[in-house]
Design a protein around this motif. Structure first.
Motif, PDB file in Angstrom:
ATOM      1  N   MET A 167       1.532 -12.193  -3.009  1.00 55.21           N
ATOM      2  CA  MET A 167       0.648 -12.886  -2.064  1.00 55.21           C
ATOM      3  C   MET A 167       1.022 -12.559  -0.620  1.00 55.21           C
ATOM      4  O   MET A 167       0.149 -12.317   0.217  1.00 55.21           O
ATOM      5  N   ALA A 168       2.320 -12.525  -0.332  1.00 53.99           N
ATOM      6  CA  ALA A 168       2.777 -12.207   1.029  1.00 53.99           C
ATOM      7  C   ALA A 168       2.410 -10.774   1.400  1.00 53.99           C
ATOM      8  O   ALA A 168       1.959 -10.503   2.524  1.00 53.99           O
ATOM      9  N   ALA A 169       2.561  -9.845   0.455  1.00 48.11           N
ATOM     10  CA  ALA A 169       2.204  -8.445   0.715  1.00 48.11           C
ATOM     11  C   ALA A 169       0.699  -8.310   0.918  1.00 48.11           C
ATOM     12  O   ALA A 169       0.246  -7.580   1.810  1.00 48.11           O
ATOM     13  N   GLY A 170      -0.070  -9.003   0.105  1.00 52.39           N
ATOM     14  CA  GLY A 170      -1.528  -8.959   0.253  1.00 52.39           C
ATOM     15  C   GLY A 170      -1.974  -9.507   1.593  1.00 52.39           C
ATOM     16  O   GLY A 170      -2.849  -8.930   2.259  1.00 52.39           O
ATOM     17  N   LEU A 171      -1.374 -10.606   2.016  1.00 51.60           N
ATOM     18  CA  LEU A 171      -1.717 -11.196   3.310  1.00 51.60           C
ATOM     19  C   LEU A 171      -1.335 -10.259   4.456  1.00 51.60           C
ATOM     20  O   LEU A 171      -2.116 -10.074   5.398  1.00 51.60           O
ATOM     21  N   ALA A 172      -0.161  -9.646   4.363  1.00 48.57           N
ATOM     22  CA  ALA A 172       0.266  -8.695   5.403  1.00 48.57           C
ATOM     23  C   ALA A 172      -0.685  -7.503   5.462  1.00 48.57           C
ATOM     24  O   ALA A 172      -1.025  -7.013   6.545  1.00 48.57           O
ATOM     25  N   THR A 173      -1.148  -7.049   4.295  1.00 41.89           N
ATOM     26  CA  THR A 173      -2.098  -5.933   4.245  1.00 41.89           C
ATOM     27  C   THR A 173      -3.419  -6.328   4.899  1.00 41.89           C
ATOM     28  O   THR A 173      -3.988  -5.573   5.690  1.00 41.89           O
ATOM     29  N   MET A 174      -3.897  -7.519   4.563  1.00 36.36           N
ATOM     30  CA  MET A 174      -5.171  -7.979   5.144  1.00 36.36           C
ATOM     31  C   MET A 174      -5.083  -8.174   6.651  1.00 36.36           C
ATOM     32  O   MET A 174      -6.080  -8.050   7.353  1.00 36.36           O
TER      33      MET A 174
END
Length: 104
Positions: A62-69
């Motif tokens: 989730m943290a990686a996805g948020l950073a990507t977004m």
């Protein structure tokens, strides 16, 4: 998006991954010793070692996805993914080390 990644940014990720690996190995060792009766662990340790992995992985994804977004750099995405897993390995290592060897 910000500045480009520096060698120090990559080094920090490598350091965090290395620390996470060492802590995870220590935790595995203490848990194996606990299963063998040589390390003081709680009765819930075997269940805990299974359930916590899924939660840490979910938080990392989730943290990686948020950073990507947010458009962060790849090194920042990796750092975000590492952070929750490293937090868990650090906490487990400290917690189990405090319990120490089973003396009886």
């Amino acid at each position: 998006m910000g500045k480009n990644a520096t060698p120090l940014d990559h080094w920090q990720n490598a350091l965090q991954l290395g620390m996470m690996t060492m802590e995870a190995n220590a935790v595995i060792g203490m848990r194996i010793w606990g299963m063998a009766g040589f390390w003081a662990v709680t009765d819930s340790e075997n269940q805990r070692m299974i359930s916590e992995k899924a939660e840490a992985a979910k938080q990392g994804m989730m943290a990686a996805g948020l950073a990507t977004m947010k458009g962060q750099r790849p090194d920042q995405v990796l750092a975000a993914a590492i952070k929750p897993v490293r937090r868990k390995t650090r906490a487990n290592s400290k917690r189990l080390a405090k319990r120490g060897p089973k003396l009886r």
